[in-house]
Design an enzyme around this catalytic site. Structure first.
Site, mmCIF file in Angstrom:
data_model
loop_
_atom_site.group_PDB
_atom_site.id
_atom_site.type_symbol
_atom_site.label_atom_id
_atom_site.label_comp_id
_atom_site.label_asym_id
_atom_site.label_seq_id
_atom_site.Cartn_x
_atom_site.Cartn_y
_atom_site.Cartn_z
ATOM 1 N N GLU A 61 10.056 3.232 2.421
ATOM 2 C CA GLU A 61 9.207 3.597 1.285
ATOM 3 C C GLU A 61 9.883 3.283 -0.047
ATOM 4 O O GLU A 61 9.230 2.843 -0.984
ATOM 5 C CB GLU A 61 8.805 5.075 1.364
ATOM 6 C CG GLU A 61 7.765 5.360 2.438
ATOM 7 C CD GLU A 61 6.492 4.541 2.247
ATOM 8 O OE1 GLU A 61 6.161 4.193 1.097
ATOM 9 O OE2 GLU A 61 5.834 4.213 3.243
ATOM 10 N N CYS A 217 -8.550 -5.976 1.390
ATOM 11 C CA CYS A 217 -9.061 -5.678 0.049
ATOM 12 C C CYS A 217 -7.946 -5.917 -0.968
ATOM 13 O O CYS A 217 -7.506 -5.014 -1.671
ATOM 14 C CB CYS A 217 -9.551 -4.225 -0.006
ATOM 15 S SG CYS A 217 -10.551 -3.882 -1.470
HETATM 16 S S1 SF4 Z 1 -16.025 -5.043 1.066
HETATM 17 FE FE1 SF4 Z 1 -15.274 -3.667 -0.537
HETATM 18 S S2 SF4 Z 1 -13.601 -2.530 0.419
HETATM 19 FE FE2 SF4 Z 1 -14.000 -4.333 1.690
HETATM 20 S S3 SF4 Z 1 -12.617 -5.951 0.956
HETATM 21 FE FE3 SF4 Z 1 -14.546 -6.194 -0.145
HETATM 22 S S4 SF4 Z 1 -14.244 -5.022 -2.022
HETATM 23 FE FE4 SF4 Z 1 -12.692 -4.321 -0.583
#
Ligand code: SF4
Length: 315
Positions: A61, A217
């Site tokens: 961490e 994401c």
């Molecule tokens: S759908 Fe929404 S949560 Fe999933 S990668 Fe795309 S922006 Fe991120």
């Protein structure tokens, strides 16, 4: 090594007052979606194995706070081989921690980790504490690290908010591309509301959301087509509105004092002893910037003046 799978139920701090977040889908379905994805897609990282000690988790961490996994992996393995317990590190000089930190960047983390190892050894019988408040009292351990160690090493229930988690929640729940620069009460409220009740499930949820932010994401190019939350994500459903907040800080390095500090410290790391000023002067042409960087290293305790014009890592 001790197990990192001991289930210890610990209450997470109460959610700050305010309106409940609007969820992209009912909580049980949201949990199942992310947990199933994590189970199928998680990286095989050594600090996540059942035999990784709390100390091994804590070291990871500290290293991962500002350094990518790929660069942390070899440094983490070398660190644990040399100092398999906090007492092993505490018995060595802080300068050795700075030397072993190598090129991970932000080397004050090495000094803080050494100071934490000393505190663990002297005040906690050499065992990484398993409760959040005691972890928070250790040198260099802030809210995020305390929550992460309690959650990942001891399987407790805590809100673990790093940049990856904040970004996933900003998009999937709040419907904006990026979170605010500093963590807000509303974000903490959202994260608390989403936390599973069961401690072990909450610990896996914490690492699962973090992994989703790290692998899918991502900050610049989210792979929404691969995302388990695609059809529910508030930002997607709103048509991916562009970010409207204040300009986001870039991470410049070339020509900065940080770069000069890195070059000076590299000479001291490789020297295994004291270094004359002339060797340090050779690493950077701008004398004013070089002196400023060296003064900063001394002020931060990363470099020790031995006598006029002679320096070494802290003993
Ligand atoms: S759908 Fe929404 S949560 Fe999933 S990668 Fe795309 S922006 Fe991120």
């Amino acid at each position: 090594m001790t197990s990192n799978t001991t289930a210890t139920a610990t209450a997470t701090p109460p959610s700050p007052a305010g309106p409940a977040p609007r969820l992209p889908l009912p909580l049980p379905a949201l949990h199942a979606t992310v947990l199933d994805w994590y189970e199928a897609s998680k990286r095989d990282l050594p600090w996540r194995t059942p035999d990784a000690s709390p100390w091994a988790v804590m070291v990871s961490e500290f290293m991962l706070q500002q350094t990518p996994v790929k660069r942390v992996l070899p440094a983490w393995a070398a660190w644990l081989e040399r100092w398999p317990t906090p007492a092993d590190l505490a018995a060595d000089a802080p300068g050795e921690a700075v030397r072993m930190w190598g090129r991970l960047g932000y080397p004050r983390r090495a000094l803080r980790l050494h100071a934490a190892a000393v505190a663990i050894t002297e005040e906690h019988g050499g065992e990484v504490p398993d409760d959040h408040a005691t972890l928070l009292s250790l040198p260099g351990v802030g809210e995020y690290t305390a929550a992460a160690v309690a959650s990942f090493a001891f399987r407790q229930r805590h809100v673990v908010l790093d940049t990856n988690v904040r970004r996933v929640f900003a998009r999937a729940v709040t419907g904006v591309e990026y979170p605010a620069q500093a963590t807000t009460a509303a974000e903490r409220r959202t994260a608390t509301a989403l936390l599973p009740d069961d401690a072990g499930t909450a610990a896996t949820w914490a690492v699962g959301v973090m992994e989703l932010g790290a692998l899918v994401c991502t900050a610049r190019s989210p792979e929404c087509g691969e995302c388990p939350l695609f059809t529910h994500c508030a930002w997607q459903r709103a048509g991916r509105p562009p970010y409207e907040g204040p300009a986001r800080r870039g991470q410049s390095y070339e020509g900065t004092d940080r770069q000069v500090r890195g070059k000076l410290l590299a000479v001291l790391r490789e020297a295994h002893g004291s270094v004359e000023q002339a060797r340090l002067d050779a690493v950077w042409p701008d004398a004013v910037q070089r002196a400023r960087a060296l003064d900063g290293l001394v002020a931060d305790g990363l470099v020790e003046p031995v006598e006029q014009g002679v320096y070494r890592l802290p003993q």
